[in-house]
Design an enzyme around this catalytic site. Structure first.
Site, PDB file in Angstrom:
ATOM      1  N   GLY A  28     -30.109  39.282 -14.185  1.00 20.64           N
ATOM      2  CA  GLY A  28     -30.357  39.011 -12.947  1.00 20.64           C
ATOM      3  C   GLY A  28     -30.391  39.857 -11.862  1.00 20.64           C
ATOM      4  O   GLY A  28     -29.120  40.153 -12.134  1.00 20.64           O
ATOM      5  N   TYR A  29     -30.435  39.074 -11.142  1.00 19.37           N
ATOM      6  CA  TYR A  29     -30.838  40.325  -9.756  1.00 19.37           C
ATOM      7  C   TYR A  29     -29.982  39.669  -9.129  1.00 19.37           C
ATOM      8  O   TYR A  29     -30.469  38.485  -7.753  1.00 19.37           O
ATOM      9  CB  TYR A  29     -31.710  40.536  -9.055  1.00 19.37           C
ATOM     10  CG  TYR A  29     -32.087  42.360  -9.506  1.00 19.37           C
ATOM     11  CD1 TYR A  29     -31.905  43.144 -10.071  1.00 19.37           C
ATOM     12  CD2 TYR A  29     -33.133  42.196 -10.666  1.00 19.37           C
ATOM     13  CE1 TYR A  29     -32.141  44.418 -10.786  1.00 19.37           C
ATOM     14  CE2 TYR A  29     -33.893  42.244 -12.014  1.00 19.37           C
ATOM     15  CZ  TYR A  29     -32.488  44.196 -12.092  1.00 19.37           C
ATOM     16  OH  TYR A  29     -33.060  44.552 -12.657  1.00 19.37           O
ATOM     17  N   LEU A  30     -28.894  38.932  -8.767  1.00 19.12           N
ATOM     18  CA  LEU A  30     -28.591  38.201  -6.890  1.00 19.12           C
ATOM     19  C   LEU A  30     -28.899  39.459  -5.741  1.00 19.12           C
ATOM     20  O   LEU A  30     -29.257  38.652  -4.642  1.00 19.12           O
ATOM     21  CB  LEU A  30     -27.161  39.279  -6.519  1.00 19.12           C
ATOM     22  CG  LEU A  30     -26.539  38.446  -8.287  1.00 19.12           C
ATOM     23  CD1 LEU A  30     -24.266  38.541  -8.819  1.00 19.12           C
ATOM     24  CD2 LEU A  30     -26.288  36.912  -7.995  1.00 19.12           C
TER      25      LEU A  30
END
Length: 156
Positions: A28-30
């Site tokens: 996932g991407y912060l």
């Protein structure tokens, strides 16, 4: 500064028989802004946090920094990531002097398979196996950080 140089291709044929390793990856991407993407991932039984900078004009090279972190921390960080998790299996396939990383995507990106080869320079020559298709280096829609926002299922 660490520099990543890689070229990316679509996959048009069978590569799995030539693979010597397969690893499931969830990420996932912060942050998915091109100037600084911040990714967390579970790769097999290990966790990582990675920061990537904006790409060169060709899209083949950019800053990359990665650190191993506990899987439990990745699981916690995934809860606060931007919407859209990437789920894929990464196959390692040797071709000549290089190893291709071939990602077969699942979920909203089912049906998409992309191969990357890491190089020492943008002009470095490499063997192109028969299963390698169209080059998509620099085409941002194939970046994992974009696949979570506009998945492959929406392209048709």
């Amino acid at each position: 500064m660490a520099q990543e140089i890689e070229r990316k291709f679509l996959v048009k044929g069978d590569f799995k028989e030539a693979a010597f390793k397969a690893t499931r990856i969830t990420q996932g991407y912060l942050s998915s802004v091109p100037e600084r993407t911040v990714r967390v991932r579970v790769k097999g039984d290990k966790g990582f946090i990675t920061i990537k900078g904006i790409g060169s004009d060709s899209g083949a090279s950019r800053f990359e920094w990665e650190k191993e972190i506990p899987v439990a921390e990745v699981q916690d960080l995934l809860k606060i990531c931007e919407p859209g998790v990437i789920d894929k299996t990464r196959y390692l396939v040797k071709a000549g002097e290089h190893t291709f990383e071939v990602d077969e995507f699942y979920g909203d990106n089912e049906g998409l398979t992309v191969a990357e080869v890491e190089l020492g320079s943008e002009s470095e020559a490499f063997d192109k196996p028969a299963w390698l298709g169209e080059e998509v280096t620099g085409d941002v829609k194939y970046y994992n950080s974009m696949l979570m926002k506009n998945p492959y299922k929406n392209w048709k």
